[in-house]
Design a protein around this motif. Sequence first.
Motif, PDB file in Angstrom:
ATOM      1  N   UNK A 287       6.888 -11.368   2.087  1.00  7.71           N
ATOM      2  CA  UNK A 287       6.321 -10.484   3.094  1.00  7.71           C
ATOM      3  C   UNK A 287       7.417  -9.764   3.875  1.00  7.71           C
ATOM      4  N   UNK A 288       7.023  -8.605   4.425  1.00  6.08           N
ATOM      5  CA  UNK A 288       7.921  -7.807   5.262  1.00  6.08           C
ATOM      6  C   UNK A 288       9.234  -7.506   4.534  1.00  6.08           C
ATOM      7  N   UNK A 289       9.069  -7.030   3.305  1.00  2.35           N
ATOM      8  CA  UNK A 289      10.231  -6.718   2.475  1.00  2.35           C
ATOM      9  C   UNK A 289      10.312  -5.207   2.262  1.00  2.35           C
ATOM     10  N   UNK A 290      11.483  -4.738   1.859  1.00  3.89           N
ATOM     11  CA  UNK A 290      11.654  -3.325   1.540  1.00  3.89           C
ATOM     12  C   UNK A 290      11.121  -3.052   0.140  1.00  3.89           C
ATOM     13  N   UNK A 291      10.259  -2.060   0.026  1.00  2.00           N
ATOM     14  CA  UNK A 291       9.712  -1.658  -1.260  1.00  2.00           C
ATOM     15  C   UNK A 291      10.154  -0.234  -1.565  1.00  2.00           C
ATOM     16  N   UNK A 292      10.411   0.081  -2.827  1.00  2.00           N
ATOM     17  CA  UNK A 292      10.881   1.431  -3.175  1.00  2.00           C
ATOM     18  C   UNK A 292       9.822   2.494  -2.906  1.00  2.00           C
ATOM     19  N   UNK A 293      10.252   3.678  -2.553  1.00  2.00           N
ATOM     20  CA  UNK A 293       9.330   4.755  -2.176  1.00  2.00           C
ATOM     21  C   UNK A 293       8.450   5.202  -3.341  1.00  2.00           C
ATOM     22  N   UNK A 294       8.928   5.026  -4.578  1.00  2.00           N
ATOM     23  CA  UNK A 294       8.154   5.493  -5.727  1.00  2.00           C
ATOM     24  C   UNK A 294       7.004   4.559  -6.095  1.00  2.00           C
ATOM     25  N   UNK A 295       6.967   3.358  -5.496  1.00  2.60           N
ATOM     26  CA  UNK A 295       6.034   2.324  -5.951  1.00  2.60           C
ATOM     27  C   UNK A 295       4.581   2.783  -5.869  1.00  2.60           C
ATOM     28  N   UNK A 296       4.202   3.404  -4.757  1.00  7.18           N
ATOM     29  CA  UNK A 296       2.804   3.772  -4.542  1.00  7.18           C
ATOM     30  C   UNK A 296       2.567   5.244  -4.885  1.00  7.18           C
TER      31      UNK A 296
ATOM     32  N   UNK B 199       1.087   5.275 -13.738  1.00  8.63           N
ATOM     33  CA  UNK B 199       0.936   5.535 -15.167  1.00  8.63           C
ATOM     34  C   UNK B 199       2.175   5.123 -15.969  1.00  8.63           C
ATOM     35  N   UNK B 200       3.337   5.278 -15.391  1.00  9.07           N
ATOM     36  CA  UNK B 200       4.588   4.946 -16.095  1.00  9.07           C
ATOM     37  C   UNK B 200       5.381   3.991 -15.203  1.00  9.07           C
ATOM     38  N   UNK B 201       5.000   2.717 -15.212  1.00 10.36           N
ATOM     39  CA  UNK B 201       5.561   1.771 -14.243  1.00 10.36           C
ATOM     40  C   UNK B 201       7.044   1.535 -14.386  1.00 10.36           C
ATOM     41  N   UNK B 202       7.695   1.627 -13.237  1.00 11.20           N
ATOM     42  CA  UNK B 202       9.089   1.228 -13.147  1.00 11.20           C
ATOM     43  C   UNK B 202       9.188  -0.139 -12.487  1.00 11.20           C
ATOM     44  N   UNK B 203       8.020  -0.602 -11.967  1.00 11.05           N
ATOM     45  CA  UNK B 203       7.990  -1.915 -11.317  1.00 11.05           C
ATOM     46  C   UNK B 203       6.565  -2.444 -11.336  1.00 11.05           C
TER      47      UNK B 203
END
Length: 249
Positions: free
Chosen positions: A230-239, A245-249
């Motif tokens: 929880x409360x972690x940094x997530x990459x901007x492209x995730x959502x 369609x082309x998952x990087x994560x």
Amino acid sequence: MRILAFICILSLFSTAVRAQEADADALLRAAFDNWRAKSSDSEVTMTVHRPDWERSMSMKAWTQGDDFALVRFTAPAKDAGNATLKTDKGTWIYNPKLNQVIKLPASMLAQSWMGSDFSYNDLSKADDILTEYTHKLVKTEETGGDKIYTIEAIPKPDAPVVWGKLVVKVREDGVMLAETYYDQDMKVVREMTTEKVGEVGGRDYPLVMVMRPADEPEKWTRIETSSADFNIDLPSYLFTLSNLQNPRR
């Protein structure tokens, strides 16, 4: 007898005062903050049970704030790759076999997800209950040394929701214990209960939650969280639709 009656009245008054001390809005927000935090990354197993069959699916789930969620199935092979994305612009599903992204109309968000008893809104941890309902604390009790609050949520006028009422039980530390869903005629439609609370990601958390239709008790769907941060940094492209369609994560 008069003394006994006075004691009973005083006890009821004290209970009412204690109930007023807790704020229903704050309790529900605490429950969602515990469930989602500012961001989350979790691994979950969903088991769908029916009288004549049962199947389990594994998934990865990410959330950020109140508006963003991505859930991607990882197993079994026939379900792997199916994903749902929720943003502040809408909700989309991706089917890898068709290589197709579909935006869901709002009318479909309360429908069954992957044949389970949970809806698209449920598994994306939608917070409609916080924004589209008014809240009232109706009961305070103690169980096993924990204070439990029961909160009634009534839709605001013209709110775009399907439920006539929701009743939620929240532990004093923010753990959600139960949620009962009523239709417009105030009939119970389904109930979600927390069957196991444990520590994950440094907090007490509803590790096992089960949803049951009220009129078909032999059917149920269980959600088990095996790990979470929880409360972690997530990459901007995730959502994004591209990552859906082309998952990087």
